[in-house]
Design a protein around this motif. Structure first.
Motif, PDB file in Angstrom:
ATOM      1  N   ALA A 117       0.826  -1.205   0.000  1.00 17.53           N
ATOM      2  CA  ALA A 117       0.000   0.000   0.000  1.00 17.53           C
ATOM      3  C   ALA A 117       0.862   1.258   0.000  1.00 17.53           C
ATOM      4  N   LEU A 118       1.912   1.264   0.797  1.00 19.29           N
ATOM      5  CA  LEU A 118       2.767   2.448   0.891  1.00 19.29           C
ATOM      6  C   LEU A 118       3.482   2.728  -0.425  1.00 19.29           C
ATOM      7  N   VAL A 119       4.025   1.681  -1.039  1.00 21.73           N
ATOM      8  CA  VAL A 119       4.722   1.866  -2.310  1.00 21.73           C
ATOM      9  C   VAL A 119       3.743   2.255  -3.414  1.00 21.73           C
ATOM     10  N   GLY A 120       2.595   1.568  -3.460  1.00 24.92           N
ATOM     11  CA  GLY A 120       1.643   1.801  -4.542  1.00 24.92           C
ATOM     12  C   GLY A 120       0.903   3.118  -4.446  1.00 24.92           C
ATOM     13  N   VAL A 121       0.519   3.516  -3.238  1.00 27.20           N
ATOM     14  CA  VAL A 121      -0.344   4.690  -3.067  1.00 27.20           C
ATOM     15  C   VAL A 121       0.452   5.967  -2.806  1.00 27.20           C
ATOM     16  N   VAL A 122       1.639   5.851  -2.225  1.00 25.00           N
ATOM     17  CA  VAL A 122       2.419   7.041  -1.867  1.00 25.00           C
ATOM     18  C   VAL A 122       3.674   7.180  -2.720  1.00 25.00           C
ATOM     19  N   ASN A 123       4.475   6.136  -2.778  1.00 22.75           N
ATOM     20  CA  ASN A 123       5.786   6.229  -3.425  1.00 22.75           C
ATOM     21  C   ASN A 123       5.676   6.391  -4.940  1.00 22.75           C
ATOM     22  N   MET A 124       4.966   5.483  -5.597  1.00 20.90           N
ATOM     23  CA  MET A 124       4.889   5.521  -7.055  1.00 20.90           C
ATOM     24  C   MET A 124       4.241   6.800  -7.586  1.00 20.90           C
ATOM     25  N   PRO A 125       3.107   7.266  -7.034  1.00 25.54           N
ATOM     26  CA  PRO A 125       2.497   8.490  -7.570  1.00 25.54           C
ATOM     27  C   PRO A 125       3.402   9.711  -7.499  1.00 25.54           C
ATOM     28  N   SER A 126       4.292   9.755  -6.495  1.00 28.17           N
ATOM     29  CA  SER A 126       5.180  10.913  -6.381  1.00 28.17           C
ATOM     30  C   SER A 126       6.115  11.012  -7.576  1.00 28.17           C
ATOM     31  N   PHE A 127       6.584   9.872  -8.084  1.00 23.80           N
ATOM     32  CA  PHE A 127       7.439   9.880  -9.264  1.00 23.80           C
ATOM     33  C   PHE A 127       6.655  10.340 -10.494  1.00 23.80           C
ATOM     34  N   LEU A 128       5.442   9.844 -10.648  1.00 19.27           N
ATOM     35  CA  LEU A 128       4.634  10.230 -11.808  1.00 19.27           C
ATOM     36  C   LEU A 128       4.274  11.709 -11.763  1.00 19.27           C
ATOM     37  N   ALA A 129       3.933  12.218 -10.580  1.00 22.00           N
ATOM     38  CA  ALA A 129       3.611  13.641 -10.449  1.00 22.00           C
ATOM     39  C   ALA A 129       4.835  14.498 -10.758  1.00 22.00           C
TER      40      ALA A 129
END
Length: 257
Positions: free
Chosen positions: A79-91
């Motif tokens: 959940a932490l990687v999928g919901v927080v970590n990954m979106p930050s790179f895309l943003a």
């Protein structure tokens, strides 16, 4: 000339190179490595040190650490990687214009999404394996009795969390807003889904909501596989439904520029 460039679609080799480049960029980012790899091991060790290893009949003879804490740690990491970590790179890619520049090349921005999901999934798998290795080596924890079912549930949880993460990235104009929204979603699911203690300690209405959120459903399904039981269909349906709805909404709302 532009029309010819757009007509040419990159093949698997180009996508593999893009994925490898994404992996190197993530590896160079400190948080991109510490969160998915270091945090799972820290959580597992902290919880393992506080466990007495006593077998509990309600958990099929497993300890609370094996039947609850280990699945909880796995669900939390994904959940932490999928919901927080990954979106930050895309943003960040949107904010810095990377996606806009890619939109006029054969490497369509969608490939960046796919590459980022693959890299994040590999991170999650490595983090989970490291944490499980510590649990087995240091605290004599057992692997899930339903190993194949556990792998299947893990992939469903990952799909649901990455779909949510893509939706977070779709509605986040900046990197900071992506992290903020992701953390709110993460902690809300965690609080209602049993991340801070058994849901039985929550008000009935909140516990019911938590069970039908992807984190709670994923935790219950993983716990079932650890005890050798079949996950309940309602929990599987929650994970599948979240994946379909969140991914569909992200496709509608995602902005490349």
């Amino acid at each position: 000339m532009t029309g010819n460039i757009r007509a040419h679609r990159p093949g698997p080799a180009a996508w593999a190179m893009l994925t490898w480049t994404e992996a190197k960029l993530v590896w160079r980012d400190t948080s991109g490595v510490i969160i998915p790899l270091g945090l799972p091991m820290l959580i597992m060790v902290m919880n393992g040190l506080g466990s007495d290893g006593s077998a509990i009949p309600e958990f099929g003879g497993l300890s609370a650490f094996e039947a609850y804490v280990v699945p909880l740690t796995i669900a939390m990491v994904v959940a932490l990687v999928g919901v927080v970590n990954m979106p930050s790179f895309l943003a960040t890619y949107r904010h810095t214009g990377v996606l806009r520049r890619l939109s006029v090349t054969p490497a369509h921005p969608t490939l960046v999404l796919l590459a980022q999901v693959v890299v994040s999934l590999v991170q999650s798998v490595i983090g989970v394996l490291l944490a499980l290795g510590l649990a087995v080596a240091l605290f004599d924890a057992s692997l899930p009795r339903g190993l194949l079912a556990a792998i299947g549930v893990f992939l469903l949880v990952a799909a649901a969390m990455y779909a949510l993460g893509t939706l977070v990235a779709a509605i986040s104009p900046t990197t900071n807003s992506s992290i903020a929204i992701g953390l709110v979603v993460f902690f809300a699911m965690l609080a209602a889904g049993g991340g801070f203690g058994p849901r039985e300690n929550l008000p009935t209405w909140l516990a019911t909501i938590g069970e039908y959120l992807p984190f709670g459903a994923g935790l219950d399904a993983l716990t079932a596989t650890w005890m050798g039981a079949a996950p309940e269909l309602q929990h599987i349906a929650v994970l599948v439904g979240t994946t379909v709805l969140a991914a569909g909404a992200a496709v509608k709302l995602f902005r490349w520029t």
